[in-house]
Design a protein around this motif. Sequence first.
Motif, PDB file in Angstrom:
ATOM      1  N   SER A   1      -8.672  17.709   0.889  1.00  0.00           N
ATOM      2  CA  SER A   1      -7.525  16.812   1.079  1.00  0.00           C
ATOM      3  C   SER A   1      -7.354  16.463   2.545  1.00  0.00           C
ATOM      4  N   LEU A   2      -6.619  15.394   2.783  1.00  0.00           N
ATOM      5  CA  LEU A   2      -6.282  14.967   4.131  1.00  0.00           C
ATOM      6  C   LEU A   2      -4.951  15.594   4.550  1.00  0.00           C
ATOM      7  N   GLU A   3      -4.818  15.833   5.843  1.00  0.00           N
ATOM      8  CA  GLU A   3      -3.538  16.334   6.328  1.00  0.00           C
ATOM      9  C   GLU A   3      -2.437  15.292   6.097  1.00  0.00           C
ATOM     10  N   VAL A   4      -2.797  14.028   6.364  1.00  0.00           N
ATOM     11  CA  VAL A   4      -1.871  12.923   6.122  1.00  0.00           C
ATOM     12  C   VAL A   4      -2.513  12.011   5.078  1.00  0.00           C
ATOM     13  N   PRO A   5      -1.979  11.928   3.859  1.00  0.00           N
ATOM     14  CA  PRO A   5      -2.584  11.102   2.812  1.00  0.00           C
ATOM     15  C   PRO A   5      -2.710   9.642   3.221  1.00  0.00           C
ATOM     16  N   HIS A   6      -3.810   9.026   2.787  1.00  0.00           N
ATOM     17  CA  HIS A   6      -4.012   7.596   3.035  1.00  0.00           C
ATOM     18  C   HIS A   6      -3.104   6.806   2.090  1.00  0.00           C
ATOM     19  N   PRO A   7      -2.412   5.787   2.586  1.00  0.00           N
ATOM     20  CA  PRO A   7      -1.533   5.008   1.697  1.00  0.00           C
ATOM     21  C   PRO A   7      -2.325   4.240   0.653  1.00  0.00           C
ATOM     22  N   ALA A   8      -1.768   4.081  -0.516  1.00  0.00           N
ATOM     23  CA  ALA A   8      -2.420   3.312  -1.582  1.00  0.00           C
ATOM     24  C   ALA A   8      -2.493   1.839  -1.176  1.00  0.00           C
ATOM     25  N   PRO A   9      -3.659   1.191  -1.316  1.00  0.00           N
ATOM     26  CA  PRO A   9      -3.788  -0.218  -0.954  1.00  0.00           C
ATOM     27  C   PRO A   9      -2.933  -1.107  -1.841  1.00  0.00           C
ATOM     28  N   ALA A  10      -2.521  -2.240  -1.304  1.00  0.00           N
ATOM     29  CA  ALA A  10      -1.744  -3.204  -2.082  1.00  0.00           C
ATOM     30  C   ALA A  10      -2.602  -3.764  -3.215  1.00  0.00           C
ATOM     31  N   ASN A  11      -2.021  -3.915  -4.369  1.00  0.00           N
ATOM     32  CA  ASN A  11      -2.676  -4.528  -5.531  1.00  0.00           C
ATOM     33  C   ASN A  11      -3.930  -3.786  -5.993  1.00  0.00           C
ATOM     34  N   TRP A  12      -4.012  -2.495  -5.687  1.00  0.00           N
ATOM     35  CA  TRP A  12      -5.230  -1.778  -6.062  1.00  0.00           C
ATOM     36  C   TRP A  12      -5.396  -1.690  -7.580  1.00  0.00           C
ATOM     37  N   GLU A  13      -4.302  -1.568  -8.312  1.00  0.00           N
ATOM     38  CA  GLU A  13      -4.404  -1.446  -9.764  1.00  0.00           C
ATOM     39  C   GLU A  13      -4.974  -2.713 -10.390  1.00  0.00           C
ATOM     40  N   GLU A  14      -4.523  -3.878  -9.925  1.00  0.00           N
ATOM     41  CA  GLU A  14      -5.059  -5.131 -10.454  1.00  0.00           C
ATOM     42  C   GLU A  14      -6.539  -5.258 -10.115  1.00  0.00           C
ATOM     43  N   THR A  15      -6.896  -4.887  -8.891  1.00  0.00           N
ATOM     44  CA  THR A  15      -8.300  -4.932  -8.482  1.00  0.00           C
ATOM     45  C   THR A  15      -9.142  -3.996  -9.336  1.00  0.00           C
ATOM     46  N   TYR A  16      -8.676  -2.774  -9.513  1.00  0.00           N
ATOM     47  CA  TYR A  16      -9.398  -1.769 -10.280  1.00  0.00           C
ATOM     48  C   TYR A  16      -9.606  -2.225 -11.726  1.00  0.00           C
ATOM     49  N   ASN A  17      -8.557  -2.725 -12.346  1.00  0.00           N
ATOM     50  CA  ASN A  17      -8.646  -3.162 -13.743  1.00  0.00           C
ATOM     51  C   ASN A  17      -9.538  -4.383 -13.900  1.00  0.00           C
ATOM     52  N   THR A  18      -9.553  -5.263 -12.893  1.00  0.00           N
ATOM     53  CA  THR A  18     -10.423  -6.442 -12.945  1.00  0.00           C
ATOM     54  C   THR A  18     -11.889  -6.016 -12.895  1.00  0.00           C
ATOM     55  N   ILE A  19     -12.207  -5.075 -12.009  1.00  0.00           N
ATOM     56  CA  ILE A  19     -13.590  -4.574 -11.928  1.00  0.00           C
ATOM     57  C   ILE A  19     -13.963  -3.864 -13.228  1.00  0.00           C
ATOM     58  N   ARG A  20     -13.054  -3.094 -13.772  1.00  0.00           N
ATOM     59  CA  ARG A  20     -13.328  -2.392 -15.026  1.00  0.00           C
ATOM     60  C   ARG A  20     -13.642  -3.381 -16.146  1.00  0.00           C
ATOM     61  N   GLN A  21     -12.899  -4.472 -16.215  1.00  0.00           N
ATOM     62  CA  GLN A  21     -13.139  -5.486 -17.245  1.00  0.00           C
ATOM     63  C   GLN A  21     -14.487  -6.160 -17.046  1.00  0.00           C
ATOM     64  N   MET A  22     -14.854  -6.436 -15.796  1.00  0.00           N
ATOM     65  CA  MET A  22     -16.167  -7.036 -15.523  1.00  0.00           C
ATOM     66  C   MET A  22     -17.286  -6.059 -15.906  1.00  0.00           C
ATOM     67  N   ARG A  23     -17.105  -4.781 -15.565  1.00  0.00           N
ATOM     68  CA  ARG A  23     -18.132  -3.790 -15.877  1.00  0.00           C
ATOM     69  C   ARG A  23     -18.352  -3.638 -17.372  1.00  0.00           C
ATOM     70  N   ALA A  24     -17.312  -3.859 -18.169  1.00  0.00           N
ATOM     71  CA  ALA A  24     -17.441  -3.733 -19.619  1.00  0.00           C
ATOM     72  C   ALA A  24     -18.394  -4.780 -20.188  1.00  0.00           C
ATOM     73  N   LYS A  25     -18.639  -5.834 -19.433  1.00  0.00           N
ATOM     74  CA  LYS A  25     -19.513  -6.909 -19.897  1.00  0.00           C
ATOM     75  C   LYS A  25     -20.937  -6.766 -19.371  1.00  0.00           C
ATOM     76  N   ILE A  26     -21.185  -5.757 -18.578  1.00  0.00           N
ATOM     77  CA  ILE A  26     -22.488  -5.620 -17.911  1.00  0.00           C
ATOM     78  C   ILE A  26     -23.141  -4.289 -18.264  1.00  0.00           C
ATOM     79  N   THR A  27     -24.440  -4.326 -18.537  1.00  0.00           N
ATOM     80  CA  THR A  27     -25.227  -3.101 -18.655  1.00  0.00           C
ATOM     81  C   THR A  27     -26.035  -2.956 -17.375  1.00  0.00           C
ATOM     82  N   ALA A  28     -25.656  -1.986 -16.548  1.00  0.00           N
ATOM     83  CA  ALA A  28     -26.313  -1.766 -15.264  1.00  0.00           C
ATOM     84  C   ALA A  28     -27.336  -0.640 -15.394  1.00  0.00           C
ATOM     85  N   PRO A  29     -28.266  -0.528 -14.433  1.00  0.00           N
ATOM     86  CA  PRO A  29     -29.250   0.554 -14.491  1.00  0.00           C
ATOM     87  C   PRO A  29     -28.630   1.943 -14.629  1.00  0.00           C
TER      88      PRO A  29
END
Length: 343
Positions: free
Chosen positions: A56-84
């Motif tokens: 762990s960090l002594e001082v936690p890094h702040p959560a980025p703005a809009n990270w949940e929307e970004t994360y869910n968008t990548i997850r949806q894109m990954r569901a359509k792709i078969t990667a190595p």
Amino acid sequence: MLDVEDAVSGPSRKRRASNVKRKRSSLDDVAVSVADQDRKPTSTSPRKKAKPVPQSLEVPHPAPANWEETYNTIRQMRAKITAPVDTMGCERAQDEEKDAKSQRFSTLVSLMLSSQTKDEVTDAAVKKLRAALGGSITIDAVIGAAEDLVSDAINKVGFWRRKTTYIKKAAQMLKDEFNGDVPKTVDELCSLPGVGPKMAFLALQVAWKLNSGIGVDVHVHRITNRLGWHKPPTKNPEETSRLNLQSWLPKELHPEINHMLVGFGQTVCLPIGPRCDLCELPGKNLCPSARKVVNVKMRKVLAMKSDLDSATPQVTIAVEEDTVAPSPIACKEDPDEPQGRAR
């Protein structure tokens, strides 16, 4: 009165007596040392001295703005792709093993081989090693195998000579110090030669289903920096990127983020020439590093097929001309970074 003989030979006698005492003391020390050695483990592979892995960090890094929307968008894109990584990642190494210990060990071996090596090459090396060992990757089989046999099986992966030594020594340590099984803690795993924290976290997730932290490789490091999730940008994938992410990303997402971003990095957010034209993040203003594809006469195109009637997402590769003008926003690239999964 002092005798003449005593006067002459006295000091000499004292020196001889002193020498005898020192010799006896030296022999006693050797005897104690031998006895101590008899009580110690007989491992032929001394444990690597490693500092405890920071969690762990002594001082936690702040959560980025809009990270949940970004994360869910990548997850949806990954569901359509078969990667190595989906078909040839370290998770697949255990598929051909029937014994639970062999499944865990083969996962660890796959991770050790994957450093600076694409998934396709690692997968082929694991299969070749399994065949060379008689059909199963076990600790005893690796210990009993000649180094040349192991080397011949894995000589397509990066640093194969060094990895041959690491795998042989790690197998011996697992037998001597860990009851012939993969250990369950990050620090114990990192005591094995050739095993670092990112491999250890992934090994625990895959082999033991233990959620102890995030395995950060070059893909996760690159993509999270491109997304602006690290302030300031990080240079060290293991400590800075991992500890930053662990400080704000919900723990239930820790096991999946590596697999998700590795596949995304292998197919869309490439190290060199990222396919921002295929990514949904720029259209939502979620990627500060987005750019248009540089003008190239002939290029490969990755077409993601989202067919609700199809049980398995499909990926189609085609070639077409590209006449899109470059954007003034460019991504910093590492020309030495492999485009496959380098853990």
